[in-house]
Scaffold this active site. Structure first.
Site, PDB file in Angstrom:
ATOM      1  N   ASP A  25       0.788  -1.247   0.000  1.00  0.00           N
ATOM      2  CA  ASP A  25       0.000   0.000   0.000  1.00  0.00           C
ATOM      3  C   ASP A  25       0.820   1.297   0.000  1.00  0.00           C
ATOM      4  O   ASP A  25       0.395   2.299   0.595  1.00  0.00           O
ATOM      5  CB  ASP A  25      -0.940   0.027   1.211  1.00  0.00           C
ATOM      6  CG  ASP A  25      -2.054  -1.002   1.114  1.00  0.00           C
ATOM      7  OD1 ASP A  25      -2.026  -1.827   0.189  1.00  0.00           O
ATOM      8  OD2 ASP A  25      -2.940  -0.996   1.985  1.00  0.00           O
ATOM      9  N   LYS A 125      -6.112  -5.445  -3.798  1.00  0.00           N
ATOM     10  CA  LYS A 125      -6.936  -5.923  -2.695  1.00  0.00           C
ATOM     11  C   LYS A 125      -7.988  -4.877  -2.353  1.00  0.00           C
ATOM     12  O   LYS A 125      -7.862  -3.700  -2.731  1.00  0.00           O
ATOM     13  CB  LYS A 125      -6.088  -6.243  -1.464  1.00  0.00           C
ATOM     14  CG  LYS A 125      -5.388  -5.037  -0.827  1.00  0.00           C
ATOM     15  CD  LYS A 125      -4.516  -5.489   0.336  1.00  0.00           C
ATOM     16  CE  LYS A 125      -3.751  -4.343   0.978  1.00  0.00           C
ATOM     17  NZ  LYS A 125      -4.598  -3.381   1.699  1.00  0.00           N
ATOM     18  N   CYS A 158      -2.490  -2.418   7.478  1.00  0.00           N
ATOM     19  CA  CYS A 158      -2.370  -3.393   6.399  1.00  0.00           C
ATOM     20  C   CYS A 158      -1.094  -4.216   6.470  1.00  0.00           C
ATOM     21  O   CYS A 158      -1.082  -5.376   6.053  1.00  0.00           O
ATOM     22  CB  CYS A 158      -2.492  -2.688   5.056  1.00  0.00           C
ATOM     23  SG  CYS A 158      -4.139  -1.961   4.817  1.00  0.00           S
TER      24      CYS A 158
END
Length: 216
Positions: A25, A125, A158
């Protein structure tokens, strides 16, 4: 060492033939002043050094021949679950806002800093963990990977979710502490401590790059 890694062993533990680097991310909305969080005035002071360390890890992995996996959050109104939306409402937010994070196809979802090279695996995702709703586990196993080095954003969210699921799927998990970041120092430190106690071995980008250089 303070992070608890036996330096004499780490080279074998994260040998390029068994290990993938997962970059989590590092995207405009999470890491750039031009993104949604930057626009809200979130302090990104801890992020830039982590992005630089992650970029160095990406270069080291490529040099050593370890696969690099770029994981990103790519959302849409269709993938925003009822639980996600209701939680936002209960906290006073607006799930229908145009400022939603990492909307697929929008500039905020683009990777920031290190970029995927041709042929590298990119995993899209819609939840915190890189393993939820994706084929990442199958893709890694097909590559013969049983060990993950994890870096990226954010440490307590995450990165931690991915590390926990990887451990539950029987991967050996290493977290590059300096190549992860949260927006608050205490969250970063607590998340590292929690992962170190439960799911991962903590190390840093310098030790990992050194081990991969010696293996190349």
């Amino acid at each position: 060492p303070a992070l608890g890694v036996l330096v004499s062993d780490i080279g074998a533990w994260i040998a390029p033939g068994r290990t993938a680097l997962a970059v989590i991310d590092i995207q405009v909305d999470f890491a750039s002043p031009d993104g949604v969080l930057g626009g809200y005035g979130v302090d990104l002071g801890m992020v830039a050094p982590a992005v630089d360390a992650a970029a160095a890890l990406v270069a080291a992995a490529r040099q050593a021949g370890a696969p690099v996996v770029f994981v990103g959050l790519f959302t849409s109104p269709e993938t925003d679950s009822p639980a996600w939306n209701e939680r936002m409402r209960r906290r006073g937010g607006d799930p229908d806002s145009e400022a939603a994070l990492c909307r697929a196809g929008q500039p905020g979802s683009a990777f920031h800093g290190p970029q995927p090279a041709d042929g590298e695996l990119v995993v899209a995702k819609t939840r915190y963990s890189a393993f939820v709703g994706t084929d990442l586990d199958a893709r890694l196993k097909a590559m013969g990977v049983d060990t993950l080095v994890v870096c990226g954003l954010t440490t307590e969210c995450c990165v931690a979710a991915t590390a926990a699921d990887a451990f539950d799927l029987d991967y050996h998990v290493f977290v590059a502490a300096d190549a992860c970041a949260a927006y608050e120092p205490d969250l970063h430190e607590v998340a590292l401590k929690t992962m170190g106690l439960n799911t991962a071995i903590l190390t840093d980008s310098v030790e990992i790059a050194k081990a991969w250089k010696e293996a190349a």
